[in-house]
Design an enzyme around this catalytic site. Structure first.
Site, short mmCIF file in Angstrom:
data_model
loop_
_atom_site.label_atom_id
_atom_site.label_comp_id
_atom_site.label_asym_id
_atom_site.label_seq_id
_atom_site.Cartn_x
_atom_site.Cartn_y
_atom_site.Cartn_z
N GLY A 212 37.66 43.88 54.34
CA GLY A 212 38.49 42.95 53.57
C GLY A 212 39.81 43.58 53.21
CB SER A 213 42.37 42.47 50.84
OG SER A 213 41.66 42.43 49.63
N GLY B 40 39.05 46.33 48.39
CA GLY B 40 38.45 47.58 48.86
C GLY B 40 38.46 48.65 47.78
CD GLU C 38 46.56 42.68 56.15
OE1 GLU C 38 46.09 42.73 55.01
OE2 GLU C 38 45.88 42.85 57.19
CB CYS D 77 42.11 43.76 60.29
SG CYS D 77 40.96 43.99 61.64
CE LYS E 259 30.93 38.32 48.09
NZ LYS E 259 31.60 37.14 48.66
CD GLU F 79 36.24 49.51 59.60
OE1 GLU F 79 37.47 49.46 59.82
OE2 GLU F 79 35.47 50.27 60.22
P1 NAD Z 1 39.22 39.92 50.32
O1 NAD Z 1 39.33 41.36 49.98
O2 NAD Z 1 39.87 38.94 49.42
O3 NAD Z 1 37.69 39.48 50.36
C1 NAD Z 1 36.78 40.14 51.22
C2 NAD Z 1 35.40 40.05 50.62
O4 NAD Z 1 35.38 40.79 49.42
C3 NAD Z 1 34.95 38.64 50.27
O5 NAD Z 1 33.60 38.50 50.61
C4 NAD Z 1 35.13 38.61 48.77
O6 NAD Z 1 34.29 37.69 48.11
C5 NAD Z 1 34.77 40.03 48.40
N1 NAD Z 1 35.26 40.51 47.10
C6 NAD Z 1 36.46 40.27 46.54
N2 NAD Z 1 36.52 40.89 45.33
C7 NAD Z 1 35.34 41.53 45.15
C8 NAD Z 1 34.81 42.33 44.11
N3 NAD Z 1 35.47 42.59 42.99
N4 NAD Z 1 33.57 42.84 44.27
C9 NAD Z 1 32.87 42.60 45.40
N5 NAD Z 1 33.32 41.83 46.40
C10 NAD Z 1 34.54 41.31 46.28
O7 NAD Z 1 39.69 39.79 51.82
P2 NAD Z 1 39.88 38.47 52.65
O8 NAD Z 1 41.10 37.77 52.13
O9 NAD Z 1 38.59 37.75 52.70
O10 NAD Z 1 40.17 39.04 54.12
C11 NAD Z 1 41.41 39.40 54.57
C12 NAD Z 1 41.58 40.91 54.57
O11 NAD Z 1 40.53 41.51 55.31
C13 NAD Z 1 42.87 41.35 55.24
O12 NAD Z 1 43.48 42.36 54.49
C14 NAD Z 1 42.38 41.88 56.59
O13 NAD Z 1 43.25 42.79 57.20
C15 NAD Z 1 41.08 42.48 56.20
N6 NAD Z 1 40.20 42.67 57.38
C16 NAD Z 1 39.99 43.93 57.85
C17 NAD Z 1 39.20 44.13 58.97
C18 NAD Z 1 38.98 45.52 59.52
O14 NAD Z 1 38.08 45.68 60.33
N7 NAD Z 1 39.75 46.52 59.14
C19 NAD Z 1 38.62 43.04 59.62
C20 NAD Z 1 38.85 41.78 59.12
C21 NAD Z 1 39.65 41.60 57.99
#
Ligand code: NAD
Length: 519
Positions: free
Chosen positions: A250-251, A255, A408, A306, A197, A272
């Site tokens: 993601g965040s 996470g 962040e 990130c 997703k 990640e």
């Molecule tokens: P986010 O956590 O808001 O969303 C990421 C994903 O999670 C999206 O697909 C979202 O729909 C999904 N999601 C959100 N809530 C969920 C839930 N309850 N159940 C299942 N899925 C859910 O993050 P974002 O704003 O899209 O991305 C930015 C973040 O990602 C930053 O913190 C960044 O540092 C991090 N990031 C990390 C890496 C890495 O490799 N460490 C790489 C890229 C981005």
């Protein structure tokens, strides 16, 4: 309400058509790729906004639980088919699959650019990474040797790497194609089926990639893409019984939810997450390089990376000079429309992120920090650039406990902090809940390795920043997550070691307890 951005919408519609993701009746694009079929979502409508103009781009529908059910079933069936092939054949098919991207590279880059709002130059680089990742992991398919363990009995004991079955992957909006290929390639190389997703804000590029890959000879249904919101389609994926492992990019906030959902079903996860990486400049560094490195470290992708080097730690003797030079370099970055070849920095991807970053800058200034450059909308933006633009921003006179120095930002904001000596630099660098990356700039090689060894960060660069390759493991400590992606470590996340005991003695040696069978 945002006005319709007819020009960008036309451009996007053209690109979607090229990938066969055409608009259905009622203008709803197909947003799911399941079992080799394109399907529009069945739940609520999600509207995408053009990050560069703030105009409405397109709307699609959240997938919903029924489509997800179908995707998991398809991946389960296709995974068995995939594992019935020889390992070498799986590798050959992965290579053939990624070759199907040939001729579509520019369209993929354009698709990513218009939806994610990323400069077209950066998007071309992302497409090249997709190919690199698939080729790398294709090579691993027939090299996942097990081991023979010299157990102290008459058994032959061997270990082989067994896939989980179907893995669930969830990716963010800041590097949609990169993160998609980054996780798809090792997952299928290890023998799994996938349901992925993408972020609801960047649904299409993963879809286009999956479709192209499958046309290159991957079993129908091995890779499924479902699009929708986190709390709906995302949560349905993380709680589905057919998923054997969760991989999330993601965040930290999301996470935690994903790891909790996995833990409730005793399903392992890889996380990640975000970072607050320290970029340490010693006074003996080659300052030209350090300044160039510092601005690229945080302003690339408008800071939505990130590994952004968002904390610049500078030895006190050169603090003012480095801050002044980085601020000058920042103010010269070409900020513009994503499709413009000259653009080096585009807008933030969405309104929420724009408001979050703007708010953090305002609160830092109100708390006494000094905005050396930037801090608001850039001047001289081209006509039409009415979207989520923020100028490259450098902030000094910051207390290390301020929000801007700890949280962040995920935007084009650099915080400069002075340090006195090596011990102070290490203390400051590690004074964070995150642990994703960091860098050391110095001409003293002993110091470089000494400091690198003491940074609690998954990746450390010496006299460099942001060198990343699929061959080398990547991941974090603490709030930056756990588990590893890339390299052999990343591949191993997608299988479990299975230990097989074969009796080779003339008589079976059967133990009643924990003995070795010779009681
Ligand atoms: P986010 O956590 O808001 O969303 C990421 C994903 O999670 C999206 O697909 C979202 O729909 C999904 N999601 C959100 N809530 C969920 C839930 N309850 N159940 C299942 N899925 C859910 O993050 P974002 O704003 O899209 O991305 C930015 C973040 O990602 C930053 O913190 C960044 O540092 C991090 N990031 C990390 C890496 C890495 O490799 N460490 C790489 C890229 C981005």
């Amino acid at each position: 309400m945002n006005a319709l951005d007819t020009q960008a919408r036309r451009r996007l519609a053209g690109l979607l058509t090229k990938f066969g993701l055409s608009l259905e009746a009622g203008d709803t694009p197909c947003s799911n790729w399941i079992d080799g079929e394109l399907r529009a979502g069945e739940q609520d409508s999600i509207t995408l906004i053009n990050p560069a103009t703030g105009g409405e781009l397109i709307a699609y529908r959240d997938a919903g639980a029924d489509l997800l059910e179908w995707a998991v079933a398809a991946a389960t069936r296709a995974q068995a088919e995939w594992m019935a092939l020889t390992a070498s054949e799986r590798g050959r098919r992965m290579n053939a699959a990624v070759r199907r991207l040939e001729g579509y590279e520019e369209d993929l880059a354009q698709l990513e650019s218009v939806v994610a709002g990323k400069p077209i130059r950066d998007c071309r680089g992302e497409v090249a990474k997709v190919r690199e990742m698939f080729e790398y992991y294709a090579g691993w398919c027939d090299k996942q040797h097990g081991e023979v363990i010299p157990v102290p009995t008459s058994h032959l004991n061997y270990v082989r790497h067994v896939p989980f079955g179907v893995v669930g992957q969830i990716t963010p909006w800041n590097a949609p194609m990169f993160t998609c290929a980054w996780q798809l390639a090792p997952a299928i190389a290890a023998g799994n089926g996938v349901v992925l997703k993408p972020s609801e804000l960047t649904p299409f590029s993963s879809l286009a990639i999956a479709r192209l890959l499958e046309s290159g000879g991957l079993p129908k249904g091995l890779i499924n893409i479902v699009n929708g919101l986190g709390p709906t389609t995302g949560a349905a994926l993380t709680s589905h019984d057919g998923i054997g492992k969760l991989v999330f990019v993601g965040s930290p906030a999301s996470g935690r939810l994903i790891a909790e959902a996995g833990a409730r079903r005793l399903v392992p996860s890889v996380l990640e997450l975000g970072g607050k990486s320290a970029n340490i400049v010693f006074s003996d560094a080659r300052l030209d390089d350090a300044v160039a490195g510092a601005q690229a470290a945080v302003f690339a992708a408008a800071g939505q990376s990130c590994v952004a080097g968002s904390r610049l730690l500078i030895q006190r003797e050169v603090f003012d000079a480095v801050v002044e030079r980085v601020a000058r370099a920042a103010s010269q970055i070409a900020v513009g429309l994503p499709e413009d070849e000259a653009t080096r920095m585009g807008p933030l991807q969405n309104a929420r992120q724009f408001e979050r970053v703007s708010g953090m800058i305002e609160r830092a200034a109100a708390a006494g920090a000094r905005v050396v450059t930037g801090g608001g909308r850039p001047e001289d933006l081209p006509p039409g650039a009415d979207g989520y633009y923020l100028a490259p921003t450098v902030i000094a006179d910051v207390d290390e406990t301020m929000e801007i120095a700890c949280e962040e930002v995920f935007g084009p904001v650099l915080v400069a902090l002075p340090f006195d000596d090596e011990a102070d630099a290490i203390r400051l660098a590690n004074a964070t809940r995150f642990g994703l990356a960091g860098a050391v700039w110095t001409q003293d090689p002993a110091r470089a390795h000494r400091v690198a060894g003491q940074l609690r960060a998954g990746t450390v660069w010496i006299n460099s920043y942001k060198a990343i390759n699929v061959m080398s493991p990547f991941g974090g400590f603490r709030d930056s997550g756990f588990g590893r992606s890339s390299g052999l470590d990343g591949l191993r996340e997608y299988s479990v070691p299975q230990s097989v005991w074969v009796e080779t003695g003339r008589e079976a040696s059967v133990a009643m307890g924990y003995g070795d069978g010779r009681e």
